[in-house]
Each structure stands twice: as structure tokens, then as C-alpha cells.
Design an enzyme around this catalytic site. Structure first.
Site, mmCIF file in Angstrom:
data_model
loop_
_atom_site.group_PDB
_atom_site.id
_atom_site.type_symbol
_atom_site.label_atom_id
_atom_site.label_comp_id
_atom_site.label_asym_id
_atom_site.label_seq_id
_atom_site.Cartn_x
_atom_site.Cartn_y
_atom_site.Cartn_z
ATOM 1 N N HIS A 87 -78.164 -15.606 -10.748
ATOM 2 C CA HIS A 87 -78.101 -16.661 -9.722
ATOM 3 C C HIS A 87 -78.728 -16.157 -8.420
ATOM 4 O O HIS A 87 -79.466 -16.886 -7.749
ATOM 5 C CB HIS A 87 -76.643 -17.041 -9.428
ATOM 6 C CG HIS A 87 -75.902 -17.654 -10.580
ATOM 7 N ND1 HIS A 87 -74.675 -17.207 -11.009
ATOM 8 C CD2 HIS A 87 -76.215 -18.697 -11.387
ATOM 9 C CE1 HIS A 87 -74.251 -17.948 -12.017
ATOM 10 N NE2 HIS A 87 -75.169 -18.857 -12.282
ATOM 11 N N ARG B 61 -83.546 -19.863 -17.893
ATOM 12 C CA ARG B 61 -83.511 -18.502 -18.435
ATOM 13 C C ARG B 61 -84.301 -18.391 -19.723
ATOM 14 O O ARG B 61 -84.840 -17.348 -20.041
ATOM 15 C CB ARG B 61 -82.058 -18.077 -18.680
ATOM 16 C CG ARG B 61 -81.286 -17.815 -17.402
ATOM 17 C CD ARG B 61 -79.816 -17.730 -17.650
ATOM 18 N NE ARG B 61 -79.313 -18.988 -18.173
ATOM 19 C CZ ARG B 61 -78.096 -19.177 -18.638
ATOM 20 N NH1 ARG B 61 -77.247 -18.175 -18.680
ATOM 21 N NH2 ARG B 61 -77.725 -20.364 -19.084
ATOM 22 N N LYS C 2 -62.079 -28.107 -15.356
ATOM 23 C CA LYS C 2 -62.488 -26.841 -15.972
ATOM 24 C C LYS C 2 -61.547 -25.735 -15.505
ATOM 25 O O LYS C 2 -61.249 -25.646 -14.302
ATOM 26 C CB LYS C 2 -63.934 -26.525 -15.547
ATOM 27 C CG LYS C 2 -64.714 -25.702 -16.542
ATOM 28 C CD LYS C 2 -66.184 -25.707 -16.170
ATOM 29 C CE LYS C 2 -66.938 -24.555 -16.759
ATOM 30 N NZ LYS C 2 -68.326 -24.513 -16.314
HETATM 31 N N1 COA Z 1 -78.685 -16.800 -13.972
HETATM 32 C C1 COA Z 1 -77.524 -16.538 -14.566
HETATM 33 N N2 COA Z 1 -76.769 -17.448 -15.170
HETATM 34 C C2 COA Z 1 -77.202 -18.705 -15.145
HETATM 35 C C3 COA Z 1 -78.412 -19.071 -14.543
HETATM 36 C C4 COA Z 1 -79.150 -18.050 -13.928
HETATM 37 N N3 COA Z 1 -80.324 -18.293 -13.348
HETATM 38 N N4 COA Z 1 -78.579 -20.381 -14.701
HETATM 39 C C5 COA Z 1 -77.521 -20.826 -15.378
HETATM 40 N N5 COA Z 1 -76.683 -19.808 -15.640
HETATM 41 C C6 COA Z 1 -75.441 -19.863 -16.431
HETATM 42 C C7 COA Z 1 -74.201 -19.919 -15.585
HETATM 43 O O1 COA Z 1 -73.754 -18.608 -15.300
HETATM 44 C C8 COA Z 1 -73.249 -20.636 -16.492
HETATM 45 O O2 COA Z 1 -72.779 -19.719 -17.430
HETATM 46 P P1 COA Z 1 -71.445 -19.921 -18.254
HETATM 47 O O3 COA Z 1 -71.520 -21.257 -18.922
HETATM 48 O O4 COA Z 1 -71.542 -18.788 -19.171
HETATM 49 O O5 COA Z 1 -70.321 -19.830 -17.282
HETATM 50 C C9 COA Z 1 -74.127 -21.610 -17.247
HETATM 51 O O6 COA Z 1 -75.431 -21.087 -17.170
HETATM 52 C C10 COA Z 1 -74.076 -22.981 -16.687
HETATM 53 O O7 COA Z 1 -74.639 -22.939 -15.396
HETATM 54 P P2 COA Z 1 -74.100 -23.700 -14.144
HETATM 55 O O8 COA Z 1 -75.096 -23.455 -13.092
HETATM 56 O O9 COA Z 1 -72.711 -23.386 -13.817
HETATM 57 O O10 COA Z 1 -74.332 -25.152 -14.587
HETATM 58 P P3 COA Z 1 -73.396 -26.227 -15.164
HETATM 59 O O11 COA Z 1 -73.920 -26.616 -16.453
HETATM 60 O O12 COA Z 1 -71.952 -25.846 -15.075
HETATM 61 O O13 COA Z 1 -73.750 -27.377 -14.131
HETATM 62 C C11 COA Z 1 -73.695 -28.508 -12.061
HETATM 63 C C12 COA Z 1 -73.215 -27.330 -12.864
HETATM 64 C C13 COA Z 1 -72.870 -28.419 -10.783
HETATM 65 C C14 COA Z 1 -75.151 -28.420 -11.703
HETATM 66 C C15 COA Z 1 -73.474 -29.842 -12.828
HETATM 67 O O14 COA Z 1 -72.290 -29.763 -13.574
HETATM 68 C C16 COA Z 1 -73.347 -30.986 -11.872
HETATM 69 O O15 COA Z 1 -74.308 -31.416 -11.286
HETATM 70 N N6 COA Z 1 -72.120 -31.490 -11.680
HETATM 71 C C17 COA Z 1 -71.822 -32.553 -10.726
HETATM 72 C C18 COA Z 1 -71.435 -33.837 -11.439
HETATM 73 C C19 COA Z 1 -72.671 -34.585 -11.785
HETATM 74 O O16 COA Z 1 -73.450 -34.952 -10.938
HETATM 75 N N7 COA Z 1 -72.852 -34.795 -13.086
HETATM 76 C C20 COA Z 1 -74.030 -35.413 -13.592
HETATM 77 C C21 COA Z 1 -75.096 -34.369 -13.753
HETATM 78 S S1 COA Z 1 -76.412 -34.939 -14.746
#
Ligand code: COA
Length: 171
Positions: free
Chosen positions: A24, A97, A48
Site C-alpha cells: 500500500h 498486483r 467485517k
Molecule cells: N499492496 C498490498 N496489498 C494490496 C494492494 C497493494 N497494492 N492492493 C490491494 N491489496 C490487498 C489488501 O491488503 C487486501 O488484502 P486482504 O483481503 O488480504 O486483507 C485486499 O487486497 C483488498 O484490498 P482493499 O484495498 O482493502 O480493498 P477492498 O476490496 O477491501 O475494497 C474499498 C475496499 C474501500 C475500496 C471498497 O470496499 C469500497 O469502495 N467500499 C465502499 C463501499 C462502496 O462504495 N461499494 C461499492 C464499490 S464498487
């Protein structure tokens, strides 16, 4: 005298950051200089079960990005598109990634575009060395007492170990 209008470019990197990883931080450090104001948005998801409280996640990211003046770390809930519209975000930044991330990210970008067409989604290719990093991997390794120093900054590693120690004490 004509006055030049100043356009402020605002970016947002949203995520769960439970906890923030070097992956990140790689995205934040590369994306932040592309914007005048760069927000890191910690998504508060009540459904969650997370290791860290949102305010703890915000603090860890603030500490890790203290040297980046344009970075502001905030917690948000509700729809990403609504937050973007309310705060005039020009672009949402996400890290890719591998091809495994692509389908999910593509769907999310399309959905957000329908909800907030004025906000673009920009993808940064993860640095190769960090393309296997994820928060759940970090949590799992730490839960078994393994070494997470290659995945997170030292202060985050200490906080993660402390959480698991606390949990183990609680039984
Ligand atoms: N480096 C390391 N890890 C990364 C990464 C990076 N560059 N990019 C993604 N990841 C990993 C995260 O660590 C996380 O890992 P885990 O599942 O093992 O814990 C996973 O990828 C998911 O990443 P995250 O960034 O937490 O994304 P998410 O899928 O949980 O989405 C939001 C988070 C906030 C972007 C999304 O849920 C959101 O927009 N929510 C708001 C509600 C909404 O608008 N919903 C409609 C969206 S279409």
C-alpha cells in the site's frame, strides 16, 4: 489584471488497510506526487471483523506517511462514489498486483464510474517485489508468530504483534 484560476487535483486511495502494508505504501508514495491533495481513505466496514479499529489504521498510515505533505488520511463509510463527489475527488487510485486483481478492480471501477462519472479510476502496477503482499497474509503470519518485517514497516509490525499478544492473553 487577470487572475489565473488554480485547479487543485485531488486523488484518493481507498482500502481496508488492516493493516497498511509496504505494498500500500508503495502505491501511496508513487501516486501522491501526481496530485495536489492525496487522500488515503480507510473504509469503515461494520460488517467485517477487523484486527484494528479504524482510528488505529488511520494513525498507522499517518505515521508511515508523515514525510509526504500532500497526504491526508481519513476514515470513511458509506459509498465510495458519494465520498468522492462530496470531496471533489478527480481520481480514485488502486494498485494492481497481478491479473488476479484485475477482474475485481475492473468491476469496481465500472460501478464507481456509473455512480460518480466525474471521478476517474487510475491503476498503478504494483512494484514486482510487493506483488504478493496482502493484509490477510500479514495477519496470518503474525498470528502464528512468524516474521512480517518484509511486508510492513517496523511500527506496524510491532502493533500487529501487540494485537495478537493481547488476543492470546484474552484467550
Ligand atoms: N499492496 C498490498 N496489498 C494490496 C494492494 C497493494 N497494492 N492492493 C490491494 N491489496 C490487498 C489488501 O491488503 C487486501 O488484502 P486482504 O483481503 O488480504 O486483507 C485486499 O487486497 C483488498 O484490498 P482493499 O484495498 O482493502 O480493498 P477492498 O476490496 O477491501 O475494497 C474499498 C475496499 C474501500 C475500496 C471498497 O470496499 C469500497 O469502495 N467500499 C465502499 C463501499 C462502496 O462504495 N461499494 C461499492 C464499490 S464498487
Amino acid at each position: 489584471m487577470s487572475r489565473k484560476s488554480t485547479v487543485i487535483r485531488r486523488g484518493l486511495f481507498p482500502g481496508s488497510f488492516d493493516p497498511v502494508t509496504l505494498g500500500h505504501l508503495d502505491v501511496i508514495r508513487r501516486a501522491a506526487p501526481l496530485f495536489d491533495e492525496f487522500y488515503v481513505g480507510v473504509f469503515v466496514n461494520p460488517s467485517k471483523k477487523e484486527l484494528f479499529f479504524p482510528e488505529e489504521r488511520v494513525k498507522m498510515i499517518q505515521t508511515a506517511t508523515a514525510d509526504l505533505p500532500q497526504v491526508r488520511v481519513i476514515a470513511f463509510d458509506g459509498l465510495l462514489a458519494d465520498w468522492c463527489r462530496a470531496h471533489k475527488i478527480d481520481a480514485v487510485v488502486r494498485g494492481l498486483r497481478s491479473t488476479a486483481d484485475f477482474e475485481y478492480e475492473w468491476a469496481m471501477a465500472q460501478t464507481n464510474r456509473m455512480l460518480a462519472p466525474e471521478t476517474e479510476t487510475v491503476f498503478l502496477a504494483s512494484s514486482a517485489a510487493l506483488s504478493h503482499t496482502s493484509s490477510s497474509t500479514v495477519r496470518e503470519i503474525a498470528s502464528f508468530g512468524g516474521d512480517i518485517s518484509g511486508f510492513v514497516p517496523p511500527a506496524v509490525a510491532s502493533a500487529v504483534y501487540a494485537k495478537y499478544q493481547e488476543r492470546n492473553k484474552e484467550g
